[in-house]
Write a protein that holds these residues in place. Sequence first.
Motif, PDB file in Angstrom:
ATOM      1  N   ALA A   1     -35.199 -14.404 -44.741  1.00 14.73           N
ATOM      2  CA  ALA A   1     -35.486 -15.575 -43.826  1.00 14.73           C
ATOM      3  C   ALA A   1     -35.484 -16.736 -44.763  1.00 14.73           C
ATOM      4  O   ALA A   1     -36.575 -17.418 -44.327  1.00 14.73           O
ATOM      5  CB  ALA A   1     -36.576 -15.127 -43.059  1.00 14.73           C
TER       6      ALA A   1
ATOM      7  N   ASP B   1     -30.605 -15.290 -44.958  1.00 13.16           N
ATOM      8  CA  ASP B   1     -31.013 -15.460 -43.531  1.00 13.16           C
ATOM      9  C   ASP B   1     -30.129 -14.878 -42.738  1.00 13.16           C
ATOM     10  O   ASP B   1     -29.035 -14.596 -42.803  1.00 13.16           O
ATOM     11  CB  ASP B   1     -30.957 -17.014 -43.228  1.00 13.16           C
ATOM     12  CG  ASP B   1     -32.122 -17.244 -42.207  1.00 13.16           C
ATOM     13  OD1 ASP B   1     -33.206 -17.611 -42.437  1.00 13.16           O
ATOM     14  OD2 ASP B   1     -31.835 -17.097 -41.009  1.00 13.16           O
TER      15      ASP B   1
ATOM     16  N   ASP C   1     -29.758  -9.718 -41.792  1.00 13.65           N
ATOM     17  CA  ASP C   1     -30.511  -9.494 -40.565  1.00 13.65           C
ATOM     18  C   ASP C   1     -31.395  -8.321 -41.000  1.00 13.65           C
ATOM     19  O   ASP C   1     -30.907  -7.212 -41.067  1.00 13.65           O
ATOM     20  CB  ASP C   1     -29.766  -9.488 -39.316  1.00 13.65           C
ATOM     21  CG  ASP C   1     -30.667  -9.155 -37.942  1.00 13.65           C
ATOM     22  OD1 ASP C   1     -31.865  -8.660 -38.392  1.00 13.65           O
ATOM     23  OD2 ASP C   1     -29.938  -9.160 -36.927  1.00 13.65           O
TER      24      ASP C   1
HETATM   25  C1  LIG Z   1     -39.747 -20.406 -39.470  1.00 10.14           C
HETATM   26  S1  LIG Z   1     -38.218 -19.934 -40.222  1.00 10.14           S
HETATM   27  C2  LIG Z   1     -38.753 -19.710 -42.009  1.00 10.14           C
HETATM   28  C3  LIG Z   1     -37.966 -20.462 -43.158  1.00 10.14           C
HETATM   29  C4  LIG Z   1     -38.716 -20.237 -44.374  1.00 10.14           C
HETATM   30  N1  LIG Z   1     -38.957 -18.957 -44.955  1.00 10.14           N
HETATM   31  C5  LIG Z   1     -39.894 -21.027 -44.480  1.00 10.14           C
HETATM   32  O1  LIG Z   1     -40.963 -20.404 -44.646  1.00 10.14           O
HETATM   33  O2  LIG Z   1     -39.670 -22.455 -44.284  1.00 10.14           O
HETATM   34  C6  LIG Z   1     -37.897 -18.453 -39.568  1.00 10.14           C
HETATM   35  C7  LIG Z   1     -36.668 -17.786 -40.174  1.00 10.14           C
HETATM   36  O3  LIG Z   1     -36.414 -16.520 -39.773  1.00 10.14           O
HETATM   37  C8  LIG Z   1     -35.086 -16.294 -39.545  1.00 10.14           C
HETATM   38  N2  LIG Z   1     -35.044 -14.681 -39.008  1.00 10.14           N
HETATM   39  C9  LIG Z   1     -35.416 -14.679 -37.896  1.00 10.14           C
HETATM   40  N3  LIG Z   1     -35.003 -13.158 -37.484  1.00 10.14           N
HETATM   41  C10 LIG Z   1     -34.743 -12.853 -38.540  1.00 10.14           C
HETATM   42  C11 LIG Z   1     -33.955 -11.372 -39.027  1.00 10.14           C
HETATM   43  N4  LIG Z   1     -34.035 -10.432 -38.063  1.00 10.14           N
HETATM   44  N5  LIG Z   1     -33.518 -11.334 -40.080  1.00 10.14           N
HETATM   45  C12 LIG Z   1     -33.515 -12.173 -41.039  1.00 10.14           C
HETATM   46  N6  LIG Z   1     -34.010 -13.553 -40.951  1.00 10.14           N
HETATM   47  C13 LIG Z   1     -34.592 -13.712 -39.788  1.00 10.14           C
HETATM   48  C14 LIG Z   1     -34.495 -17.313 -39.012  1.00 10.14           C
HETATM   49  O4  LIG Z   1     -33.271 -17.354 -39.041  1.00 10.14           O
HETATM   50  C15 LIG Z   1     -35.305 -18.360 -39.626  1.00 10.14           C
HETATM   51  O5  LIG Z   1     -34.499 -19.190 -40.606  1.00 10.14           O
END
Ligand SMILES: C[S@@+](CC[C@H](N)C(=O)[O-])C[C@H]1O[C@@H](n2cnc3c(N)ncnc32)[C@H](O)[C@@H]1O
Length: 205
Positions: free
Chosen positions: A34, A58, A86
Motif C-alpha cells: 500500500a 499498491d 492486492d
Molecule cells: C491511506 S493510503 C496509505 C498510503 C501510504 N502507505 C501512506 O501511508 O501514505 C491507503 C493505501 O492502501 C491501498 N490499499 C487499499 N486496499 C489495499 C489492498 N487490498 N491491498 C493493497 N493495497 C491496498 C490503497 O490503494 C491506498 O494506496
Amino acid sequence: MSWRHAPATERNREPILAVLQRVLPEMGLLLEIASGTGEHAAFMSPRLSPSLIWQPSDANPGALTDIDGHVRDAGCTRVRPAIVLDVCAAVWPIAAADVIFCCNMIHIAPWAAAEGLFTGGTRLLPAGAPLILYGPFKRHGVHTAPSNESFDQGLKTQDARWGVRCLDTEVVPLAARSGFTLEEIVTMPANNLTIVFRRNTTETF
Ligand SMILES: C[S@@+](CC[C@H](N)C(=O)[O-])C[C@H]1O[C@@H](n2cnc3c(N)ncnc32)[C@H](O)[C@@H]1O
C-alpha cells in the motif's frame, strides 16, 4: 510532471524512518504494501542501508505512476519499479521478501485486507523477519484519542467495512494465528503507533 502528494507523509516520515533504521536488517528486500503516493519509499530508501532494496506496491494500478515518479525525482537507486499487489489476492506477484512494511492500510480497507496481509507475510517472509505496521490503533478496545475516534467514525461513514483496528483484540491475535510475535509497540506523533512483528522461528500456528 507533478505526482499525487500525501501531506501526512511529510509529518510522519522522520519518526517512522527512525524505527526502520533501528529494526531493519542490513540487507535484503523490503516489500512495501500500500505504497500510496510512493513518498515514503522516495524519502526512506536513500536513508537506509545501501544493501536494502525497496519494492513498492499498491492494489491501485493508478498509484504506480505516482510512486515511480516520486522515486525517480528523488534519484533513488535502490527502489524497484512499483508493482500492483492486492493483499487480498490468493497469489502475490512476488515470491519472497525479507521485510514487509505497511503504513495506513488496515484501517482504510476491509478486515480481509489485514488478514490477507498476514497470510501473505506467512508465505513470503523467512523465520525472524519483521512485518511492520504504522497507523492509528485502538488499545484494549478503546480509542487512544478523541481525534482517532472521530477519524474512525469518518472512515465508517465512507465504508462500513473500514475502521481503526484494535491492536490487542484484533491485530495481535490475527498476527499470532498467522505465525507472528509482537516484538515492539512504538508510540508515534499524532496518536499513531508503529508495530513491529516478527515471523516465528518455529511454526506455532
Ligand atoms: C491511506 S493510503 C496509505 C498510503 C501510504 N502507505 C501512506 O501511508 O501514505 C491507503 C493505501 O492502501 C491501498 N490499499 C487499499 N486496499 C489495499 C489492498 N487490498 N491491498 C493493497 N493495497 C491496498 C490503497 O490503494 C491506498 O494506496
